[in-house]
Scaffold this motif. Structure first.
Motif, PDB file in Angstrom:
ATOM      1  N   ARG A   1       5.105  -5.429  -2.678  1.00 30.06           N
ATOM      2  CA  ARG A   1       6.225  -5.962  -3.460  1.00 30.06           C
ATOM      3  C   ARG A   1       7.122  -4.853  -4.000  1.00 30.06           C
ATOM      4  N   GLN A   2       6.532  -3.678  -4.208  1.00 29.62           N
ATOM      5  CA  GLN A   2       7.308  -2.563  -4.724  1.00 29.62           C
ATOM      6  C   GLN A   2       8.158  -1.908  -3.637  1.00 29.62           C
ATOM      7  N   HIS A   3       7.643  -1.867  -2.399  1.00 27.73           N
ATOM      8  CA  HIS A   3       8.276  -1.038  -1.373  1.00 27.73           C
ATOM      9  C   HIS A   3       8.789  -1.793  -0.158  1.00 27.73           C
ATOM     10  N   CYS A   4       8.613  -3.100  -0.098  1.00 26.61           N
ATOM     11  CA  CYS A   4       9.005  -3.838   1.103  1.00 26.61           C
ATOM     12  C   CYS A   4      10.169  -4.793   0.878  1.00 26.61           C
ATOM     13  N   GLY A   5      10.841  -4.698  -0.234  1.00 26.87           N
ATOM     14  CA  GLY A   5      12.052  -5.477  -0.462  1.00 26.87           C
ATOM     15  C   GLY A   5      11.886  -6.972  -0.303  1.00 26.87           C
ATOM     16  N   GLY A   6      10.744  -7.481  -0.681  1.00 30.70           N
ATOM     17  CA  GLY A   6      10.498  -8.919  -0.560  1.00 30.70           C
ATOM     18  C   GLY A   6       9.885  -9.335   0.766  1.00 30.70           C
TER      19      GLY A   6
ATOM     20  N   ASP B   1       6.855  -5.601   7.907  1.00 26.44           N
ATOM     21  CA  ASP B   1       7.375  -4.955   6.704  1.00 26.44           C
ATOM     22  C   ASP B   1       6.518  -3.764   6.291  1.00 26.44           C
TER      23      ASP B   1
ATOM     24  N   ASP C   1      12.003   4.035  -6.227  1.00 27.16           N
ATOM     25  CA  ASP C   1      12.805   3.492  -5.137  1.00 27.16           C
ATOM     26  C   ASP C   1      13.968   4.391  -4.767  1.00 27.16           C
TER      27      ASP C   1
END
Length: 438
Positions: free
Chosen positions: A160-165, A68, A9
């Protein structure tokens, strides 16, 4: 970044376009013959700049549409997003590779070994993975639903890792089971088509250079066809010269084989056959080419097979089609609304406008694209819109009486600029078929 290397991140994604493949050693270079032209005294198309422009356009539209991330499976969409190419025509009917692109974050590409090898050389891809999962029934068989669920979990991990929720995901052509599986993972799945259309519509100068190269290849094909046009040549034999020019010029494919002669020119949209062309026949074609860099050339012309002189009727058909293209091209102004263009369009003489081409004009980039401008606002498929500088628009005309012996199809390709349209297609029209009487 090396293929397959993970990204965290904290990575600075603003530098992704500056990334370069690892430098070669002298020993490695000794065994490589590079696929490029040995030209160092002339400027070339800045391809990395073109790729960066396209990817930035896509990211802007992802955010503008409130998404997203997007997941692409159409090979031309992946080509637009990254520049990578792998068995394009095959992947148009058998889903294989796919691409994950978040609004902010790493671009992750899944493909077979040839695609991974190509992708590893491109600065537009941050991570290349070999854990490709089968989405097509051909490769998945009766286990398709099972593999779709595994694929959805694979995508969910990236989201979930790269889209901030974030949970709103644009998806393209992954299939019913895959989309349903993503929904079951808790994501809101929407069609990515509007994102792609709005990104692609405005071309960069480098894209126009690439398109001009394709047009030059198409016009080479037109010249070869004209040079080989003679009494007795078959339609498909003549059309083969367009294919030859395409392949020799580094292009990719023709979208169709729209070339017809004589009575087969009316109605339009009959494909090349084994019919022998005879002296006096009209020969009409639409090149529909996807050429170098995957950019399109969509130009139509009509020839007459000699010897002898064209009939007055042939001249009339040709001139009326030419009039329509010339008139409507001037309507392609920045800021012009589709309704206004339709209201001002060229109207054919009674009887000669009863078999109109399906659209008045359409967009072009990597093959045909949004928008489509129809002949009437009353058409049930009509939608509103507005032209903008940077669009490339193809202006169409078909003229042929219902039940007539022949017809003529003409089309030009133009760039919309702040100062009006510039016609990119330069292949000349037939002086012997143009008449001032019509």
């Amino acid at each position: 970044m090396a293929a397959g290397a993970p990204m965290n991140d904290a990575t600075d994604y603003s530098r992704s376009f500056a990334a370069k493949p690892q430098p070669l050693t002298l020993e490695q270079a000794a065994y490589i013959t590079p696929p490029m032209q040995a030209v160092d005294t002339e400027s070339m198309i800045d391809v990395p700049r073109m790729r960066a422009y396209r990817q930035n356009r896509l990211r802007q539209q992802i955010k503008k549409h409130g998404l997203d991330a997007i997941i692409l499976a159409e090979p031309l969409s992946i080509r637009y997003a990254t520049g990578v190419r792998n068995c394009t025509l095959f992947q148009m009917h058998i889903q294989a590779g796919y691409l994950f692109m978040p609004a902010e974050g790493p671009v992750v590409y899944f493909d077979s070994e040839p695609g991974r090898e190509t992708g590893s050389q491109l600065e537009t891809i941050d991570e290349i993975r070999d854990d490709l999962l089968p989405l097509s029934h051909m490769f998945a068989g009766y286990r398709q639903e099972e593999w779709a669920q595994n694929w959805a979990r694979q995508m969910a991990e990236l989201i979930r890792q790269h889209c901030g929720g974030g949970t709103r995901i644009g998806v393209e052509r992954t299939g019913f089971h895959a989309e349903q599986a993503l929904i079951e993972e808790g994501f809101s799945v929407v069609d990515v088509a509007p994102v792609l259309a709005q990104a692609r519509k405005i071309k960069s100068p480098e894209e126009i250079l690439a398109m001009n190269l394709t047009i030059a290849v198409a016009e080479d094909g037109m010249t070869r066809m004209r040079d080989h046009l003679r009494n007795g040549v078959m339609e498909q034999e003549l059309w083969a010269h367009m294919w030859t020019a395409l392949i020799e010029g580094g292009g990719e494919w023709l979208d169709y084989r729209l070339m017809a002669s004589g009575e087969r020119t009316n109605p339009w949209q009959q494909e090349a056959s084994s019919r022998m062309i005879r002296a006096g026949d009209m020969v009409v074609f639409d090149c529909g080419m996807v050429g170098p860099f995957s950019y399109g050339a969509d130009i139509s012309r009509a020839f007459r097979c000699g010897p002898g002189q064209p009939s007055d009727y042939q001249k009339k058909l040709y001139t009326l089609a030419w009039n329509e293209v010339m008139h409507n091209t001037q309507l392609m102004q920045p800021g012009a609304g589709f309704r206004d263009i339709i209201a001002s369009r060229y109207i054919q003489e009674p009887g000669f406008g009863d078999q109109l081409y399906p659209c008045m004009a359409h967009g072009l980039g990597m093959a045909d694209e949004w928008p489509v401008i129809l002949h009437s606002t009353e058409d049930r498929f009509h939608y509103d819109g507005e032209l903008e500088a940077g669009m490339v628009i193809c202006v169409e005309s078909y003229v042929g009486e219902i039940g007539g012996i022949e017809g003529v199809k003409l089309e030009d390709q133009c760039l919309i600029t702040e100062n009006g349209p510039i016609t990119l297609s330069r292949y000349p029209f037939e002086e012997e078929l143009l008449s001032r009487e019509f």
